[in-house]
Design a protein around this motif. Sequence first.
Motif, short mmCIF file in Angstrom:
data_model
loop_
_atom_site.label_atom_id
_atom_site.label_comp_id
_atom_site.label_asym_id
_atom_site.label_seq_id
_atom_site.Cartn_x
_atom_site.Cartn_y
_atom_site.Cartn_z
N THR A 73 -38.81 10.28 87.07
CA THR A 73 -39.91 10.97 87.73
C THR A 73 -41.18 10.58 86.99
N TYR A 74 -42.32 10.80 87.66
CA TYR A 74 -43.58 10.46 86.99
C TYR A 74 -44.71 11.34 87.49
N TYR A 75 -45.74 11.43 86.67
CA TYR A 75 -47.01 12.02 87.09
C TYR A 75 -48.11 11.32 86.32
N THR A 76 -49.32 11.38 86.83
CA THR A 76 -50.45 10.72 86.18
C THR A 76 -51.42 11.77 85.67
N GLN A 77 -52.15 11.38 84.63
CA GLN A 77 -53.14 12.28 84.05
C GLN A 77 -54.24 11.43 83.43
N GLN A 78 -55.47 11.89 83.55
CA GLN A 78 -56.60 11.19 82.96
C GLN A 78 -56.71 11.63 81.51
N GLN A 86 -55.80 5.73 84.39
CA GLN A 86 -55.01 6.92 84.11
C GLN A 86 -53.80 6.57 83.25
N THR A 87 -53.22 7.60 82.62
CA THR A 87 -51.97 7.44 81.90
C THR A 87 -50.86 7.91 82.81
N VAL A 88 -49.79 7.13 82.90
CA VAL A 88 -48.64 7.49 83.72
C VAL A 88 -47.53 7.96 82.77
N PHE A 89 -47.03 9.17 83.01
CA PHE A 89 -45.95 9.73 82.21
C PHE A 89 -44.66 9.65 83.03
N GLN A 98 -39.14 10.57 77.49
CA GLN A 98 -40.47 10.39 78.07
C GLN A 98 -40.99 9.03 77.67
N GLU A 99 -41.58 8.34 78.65
CA GLU A 99 -42.24 7.07 78.40
C GLU A 99 -43.65 7.16 78.98
N THR A 100 -44.60 6.49 78.35
CA THR A 100 -45.98 6.50 78.85
C THR A 100 -46.45 5.08 79.11
N GLU A 101 -47.36 4.96 80.05
CA GLU A 101 -47.94 3.67 80.38
C GLU A 101 -49.42 3.88 80.66
#
Length: 103
Positions: A73-78, A86-89, A98-101
């Motif tokens: 699953t993912y969500y984005t956040q500034q 944005q950062t994608v979690f 958890q991985e971030t991009e």
Amino acid sequence: MASSFAVDAMFCQKCGRVLPLPEQYDLVKCRTCSYQGKVCTEKTSRDNRSDKKQLDGPYVERVCQRCGHDKMTYYTQQTRSADEGQTVFYHCPHCMAQETEHS
């Protein structure tokens, strides 16, 4: 009478003004209008909300680096300045990794 505003519990449901702290017996009174309301005493921990946010949302075909599960699953956040991406979690529903991009 129906509420004039769709508001958070911190705001008056009649006029929309920010409500003061409860005076006694968890009762809040608006200083502008005659609205009185009871304060909800149920507490939600911040961790429970973030866990729900991690598991809800769209799935993407991405292999988890920890367990090899093929969907996350993912969500984005500034998280950085407005002129950067944005950062994608990403969250694995199988092992909760958890991985971030940064895009």
